[in-house]
Motif scaffolding. Structure first.
Motif, short mmCIF file in Angstrom:
data_model
loop_
_atom_site.label_atom_id
_atom_site.label_comp_id
_atom_site.label_asym_id
_atom_site.label_seq_id
_atom_site.Cartn_x
_atom_site.Cartn_y
_atom_site.Cartn_z
N ALA A 310 -51.76 7.20 46.15
CA ALA A 310 -51.23 8.17 47.12
C ALA A 310 -50.09 7.56 47.92
CB ALA A 310 -52.34 8.63 48.05
N ASN A 311 -50.28 6.34 48.41
CA ASN A 311 -49.23 5.67 49.18
C ASN A 311 -47.97 5.45 48.34
OD1 ASN A 311 -50.87 5.53 51.45
ND2 ASN A 311 -51.69 3.52 50.89
N ALA A 312 -48.18 5.10 47.07
CA ALA A 312 -47.04 4.85 46.19
C ALA A 312 -46.24 6.12 45.95
CB ALA A 312 -47.53 4.28 44.85
N ILE A 316 -42.05 6.82 47.25
CA ILE A 316 -40.90 6.99 46.34
C ILE A 316 -40.13 8.28 46.59
CG2 ILE A 316 -42.01 5.62 44.54
CD1 ILE A 316 -42.69 8.20 43.08
N ILE A 317 -40.58 9.08 47.54
CA ILE A 317 -39.87 10.32 47.86
C ILE A 317 -38.58 9.97 48.61
CG2 ILE A 317 -39.93 12.50 49.12
CD1 ILE A 317 -42.97 12.50 48.77
N SER A 321 -34.82 14.16 50.53
CA SER A 321 -35.66 15.25 50.01
C SER A 321 -36.72 15.68 51.02
CB SER A 321 -36.36 14.81 48.71
OG SER A 321 -35.42 14.44 47.73
N GLY A 322 -36.77 15.00 52.16
CA GLY A 322 -37.82 15.27 53.13
C GLY A 322 -37.88 16.71 53.59
N GLU A 355 -47.78 14.07 57.22
CA GLU A 355 -47.25 13.21 58.28
C GLU A 355 -45.79 12.84 57.99
OE1 GLU A 355 -47.33 11.29 61.88
OE2 GLU A 355 -48.87 12.57 60.97
N THR A 356 -45.52 12.56 56.71
CA THR A 356 -44.15 12.23 56.32
C THR A 356 -43.24 13.44 56.50
OG1 THR A 356 -45.01 10.67 54.68
CG2 THR A 356 -42.71 11.34 54.45
N ALA A 357 -43.71 14.61 56.09
CA ALA A 357 -42.90 15.83 56.17
C ALA A 357 -42.61 16.23 57.61
CB ALA A 357 -43.60 16.96 55.45
N SER A 358 -43.54 15.93 58.51
CA SER A 358 -43.35 16.32 59.90
C SER A 358 -42.12 15.65 60.52
CB SER A 358 -44.59 15.97 60.72
OG SER A 358 -44.79 14.56 60.77
N ALA A 359 -41.75 14.49 59.98
CA ALA A 359 -40.56 13.80 60.48
C ALA A 359 -39.29 14.57 60.15
CB ALA A 359 -40.49 12.40 59.88
#
Length: 429
Positions: A310-312, A316-317, A321-322, A355-359
């Motif tokens: 999952a972390n990997a 790599i995104i 593309s966020g 959490e990543t997308a919220s940024a």
């Protein structure tokens, strides 16, 4: 290193079963053991496997006794009137049969349970498909498509998991995608028409005067209990309601229902054992695969392969593309059903993605809605990581590889259609 071992485990497993070099049961057991040993987890591997087996034990028990229960209902003739009426309605037309198959699957899946959907749909329709010379692969595929699109319902597993993992209400995730779900249903019906026309062209409209009971063997007729039809119907409805309402743990419900059904329909002890023996092959096959899958998921979870994969994937995104994370999640959700079991994805992967997308200003609700457009919804009936997939192919008598090859593109198409509508309606960005 651990993430790489996880991806290699999944890829080797899929390669072996898709090429049919090794049986599913053997692959589920041997492949993760090999990679766990390579990773140096030999000392703890036994505990990992045992925990995995314990986690699937209730499911294995439930499916085992569910097969026994619905096998008894089929032998007693509960589904005979349905089969006869469908035969009279379709008049030997494969197109109508396939459309009816999808509709039956959708209605059966209103309870949100893949197992009960397959246990109701396949035994009822399989004799019809065999009689008309239709493909069992088509039967399994159409039931899978119908169940998959209906698995978005709020009381289904994926939506409930997504809401829990993101700290939201199910309505926050489900209500906005209702138009997309409707589009998915229309797409599945379109696929049914498309496949139905191909089957009609291959077979033709069979001109039959079909009397279902005349097709039964003497042994099958001897097992029928027409006088107990209403009792069996009431018991089955009560069983399904109990499953939906969770009046008792699900395995217990099927154990009790089986005991009542076999006692009333076949009072003699020797007849009761014959009923168990008649379902033994299907039951042993499904249950053994379930426990083998427990070893598979136990090792992947215990070694941390799931978490590291999952972390990997998140790492790599590309940063650019966020802002399109919702679309990425929606499109990749269905294929990732082949790599991640539902709990691992929704409780392990999804929070990290959110959490990543919220940024990038993407709301958690949008990510949750995107995820359920494919991950273990349209993807669950062909994933080797869900018990109900093996129940489906076991009841239909088809190979997993053949089932996946047939249904993957259509199931992925369902996700694409729903994603497009979700983007148009502004549900995901």
């Amino acid at each position: 290193m651990v993430a790489l071992l996880g991806f290699l485990t999944i890829l080797v497993f899929l390669a072996l079963i898709l090429t049919k070099r090794v049986s599913v049961i053997v692959s589920l057991i041997v492949v993760p053991i090999i990679f766990a040993l390579i990773g140096g987890f030999g000392a703890d591997m036994g505990d990992f496997m045992l925990e995995g087996i314990k986690s699937v034990a209730p499911t294995g028990i439930m499916l085992g006794f569910a097969i026994l229960y619905f096998g008894i209902m089929n032998n007693a003739g509960l589904f005979d009137p349905l089969i006869s009426r469908v035969l009279r309605a379709v008049k030997g037309d494969p197109l109508k049969v396939i459309i009816g198959t999808v509709i039956i699957a959708m209605l059966a899946h209103l309870d949100g349970s893949g197992a009960s959907t397959f246990l109701i749909s396949i035994p009822a329709l399989l004799p019809l498909y065999d009689r008309l010379g239709m493909s069992r692969i088509v039967l399994a595929g159409m039931v899978a498509l119908g169940a998959g699109v209906m698995n978005l319902l709020p009381w289904g597993g994926p939506t409930a998991r997504a809401a829990t993992a993101l700290g939201l209400d199910t309505s926050d995730i489900f209500n906005p995608i209702i138009p997309a779900m409707v589009a998915g249903i229309v797409w599945v019906l379109f696929v049914a028409v498309w496949i139905g026309r191909k089957e009609r062209k291959r077979i033709g409209v069979v001109d039959i005067e079909y009397n279902f009971h005349e097709e039964l063997t003497p042994e099958e007729r001897a097992m029928r209990r027409p006088k107990l039809f209403w009792f069996n119907l009431l018991l089955t409805i009560l069983t399904i309601v109990a499953l939906v309402k969770v009046w008792l743990p699900l395995p217990i419900i099927f154990m009790v229902s089986f005991a009542i059904a076999v006692l009333i329909n076949y009072p003699k002890p020797e007849d009761q054992m014959e009923q168990v023996k008649s379902q033994a092959v299907g039951m042993i096959t499904v249950v053994s695969i379930i426990f083998a899958a427990g070893i598979f998921t136990g090792i992947l979870t215990g070694t941390g392969m799931i978490t590291e994969m999952a972390n990997a994937l998140v790492s790599i995104i590309p940063s650019e593309s966020g802002g399109f994370m919702g679309i990425i999640v929606a499109i990749t959700g269905m294929p990732l059903s082949l790599l991640f079991p539902p709990d691992a994805y929704y409780f392990g992967v999804l929070p990290i993605i959110s959490e990543t997308a919220s940024a990038y200003g993407v709301l958690p609700a949008h990510i949750g809605s995107a995820a359920i457009l494919g991950q273990m919804t349209t993807g669950f009936p062909l994933s080797p990581l869900t018990a109900s997939t093996f129940l489906l192919i076991g009841l239909a008598g088809v190979e997993l590889a053949d089932h996946q090859k047939f249904v993957f593109k259509w199931a992925f198409g369902t996700t694409i259609v729903m994603t497009v509508v979700a983007v148009i309606t502004g549900v995901i960005i």
